[in-house]
Design an enzyme around this catalytic site. Structure first.
Site, PDB file in Angstrom:
ATOM      1  N   HIS A 163       0.875  -1.185   0.000  1.00 58.05           N
ATOM      2  CA  HIS A 163       0.000   0.000   0.000  1.00 58.05           C
ATOM      3  C   HIS A 163       0.910   1.231   0.000  1.00 58.05           C
ATOM      4  O   HIS A 163       2.004   1.185   0.569  1.00 58.05           O
ATOM      5  CB  HIS A 163      -0.855   0.075   1.274  1.00 58.05           C
ATOM      6  CG  HIS A 163      -1.981  -0.912   1.320  1.00 58.05           C
ATOM      7  ND1 HIS A 163      -2.293  -1.639   2.459  1.00 58.05           N
ATOM      8  CD2 HIS A 163      -2.881  -1.286   0.392  1.00 58.05           C
ATOM      9  CE1 HIS A 163      -3.332  -2.420   2.216  1.00 58.05           C
ATOM     10  NE2 HIS A 163      -3.708  -2.230   0.961  1.00 58.05           N
ATOM     11  N   CYS A 258      -2.259   2.901   9.125  1.00 54.72           N
ATOM     12  CA  CYS A 258      -3.395   2.119   8.627  1.00 54.72           C
ATOM     13  C   CYS A 258      -4.379   1.713   9.708  1.00 54.72           C
ATOM     14  O   CYS A 258      -5.401   1.118   9.413  1.00 54.72           O
ATOM     15  CB  CYS A 258      -2.922   0.928   7.812  1.00 54.72           C
ATOM     16  SG  CYS A 258      -1.608  -0.007   8.502  1.00 54.72           S
TER      17      CYS A 258
END
Ligand code: ARG
Length: 267
Positions: A163, A258
């Protein structure tokens, strides 16, 4: 944030995960609560989603979607997760948000893993969208159409940095934090042009999720405590650093950035 009651490593969808690892429940709870306390001490209101059994990655709320403003209205674009194991998280978040009155859109057609990959530049005009291991290249144009923002794709080269938030964070309008080794050269140059300074994370600390730090206000940076060299560089730049232990969550491939989804103040 999402309550970590069911956090576990039950499958392997990134190279950091080892499903034979048994998490230490007390440490999970402690680390998660300490992170929540740091957020609150910085003046952030934390809304906690209920945990859902069978969804061990639910704590990584950054992946659930992207909030943006369009025509004076807050909208939420839910993620389309690459792996079936995480798809149920989106249903839970969408159900929760439908109660708030926020305009929830349909997910894009391409795989798109939310604000772990799509980051709004603090100028609120540009969106950087990481693609490759998870979010698909086609999502970049789709996100541009849906949000009406200038959208710039950032190609992620390896599965270790799956990511954008594993290797890049903006800190202020002028300063970002990055591990350039994970990003295609041409896209690194675009990032270099967009910021006056990029604080570089070493190869060694990139593997300890130093790139998953979070700066909510342009001054304070929350980062895993093992990123000692990166912490020193951030302090030299004048940031106030809040080191936290996220070692249990790092075993799932996640850390500070996250474990939260930033919600617009209007909601
Ligand atoms: N185990 C999770 C996954 O592989 C970790 C997600 C971390 N999220 C992030 N935005 N980096 O999907």
């Amino acid at each position: 944030m999402a309550d970590p009651a069911h956090f576990a490593i039950e499958y392997e969808i990134n190279p950091h995960m080892d499903s034979s690892y048994v998490v230490d429940r007390a440490r999970v709870r402690d680390q998660w609560e300490s992170l929540q306390q740091v957020f609150e001490a910085l003046g952030l209101d934390v809304y906690v989603l209920d945990p859902v059994e069978g969804l061990p990655d639910m704590v990584f709320t950054a992946n659930h979607g992207l909030f943006f403003e369009r025509e004076g209205e807050s909208q939420f674009l839910p993620a389309r997760m690459k792996y079936e194991q995480r798809a149920g998280e989106i249903d839970a978040v969408v159900a929760e948000l439908s109660r708030t009155g926020v305009h929830v859109l349909d997910p894009p057609e391409s795989v798109f893993e939310g604000s772990g990959d799509a980051m709004t530049h603090p100028d609120d005009e540009t969106l950087w969208v990481g693609y490759g291991p998870r979010t698909e290249r086609a999502a970049v144009d789709e996100i541009a159409r849906i949000t009406g923002r200038e959208t710039i794709g950032v190609e992620l080269l390896t599965d270790d940095f799956y990511h954008l938030d594993t290797c890049f964070e903006h800190l202020t309008d002028d300063v970002a934090l990055a591990y350039p080794g994970a990003i295609a050269d041409a896209d690194c140059r675009k990032l270099e042009q967009a910021y006056d300074d990029i604080i570089e994370i070493s190869h060694e600390e990139s593997g300890r999720m130093a790139g998953n730090a979070y700066c909510p206000d342009g001054e304070n940076v929350i980062i895993d405590e093992e990123a000692v060299e990166t912490i020193r560089k951030l302090e030299e730049f004048g940031f106030t650093v809040h080191p936290v232990d996220t070692s249990e969550f790092r075993k799932s491939g996640g850390s500070v950035y996250c474990m939260k989804l930033q919600v617009p103040p209007s909601i």
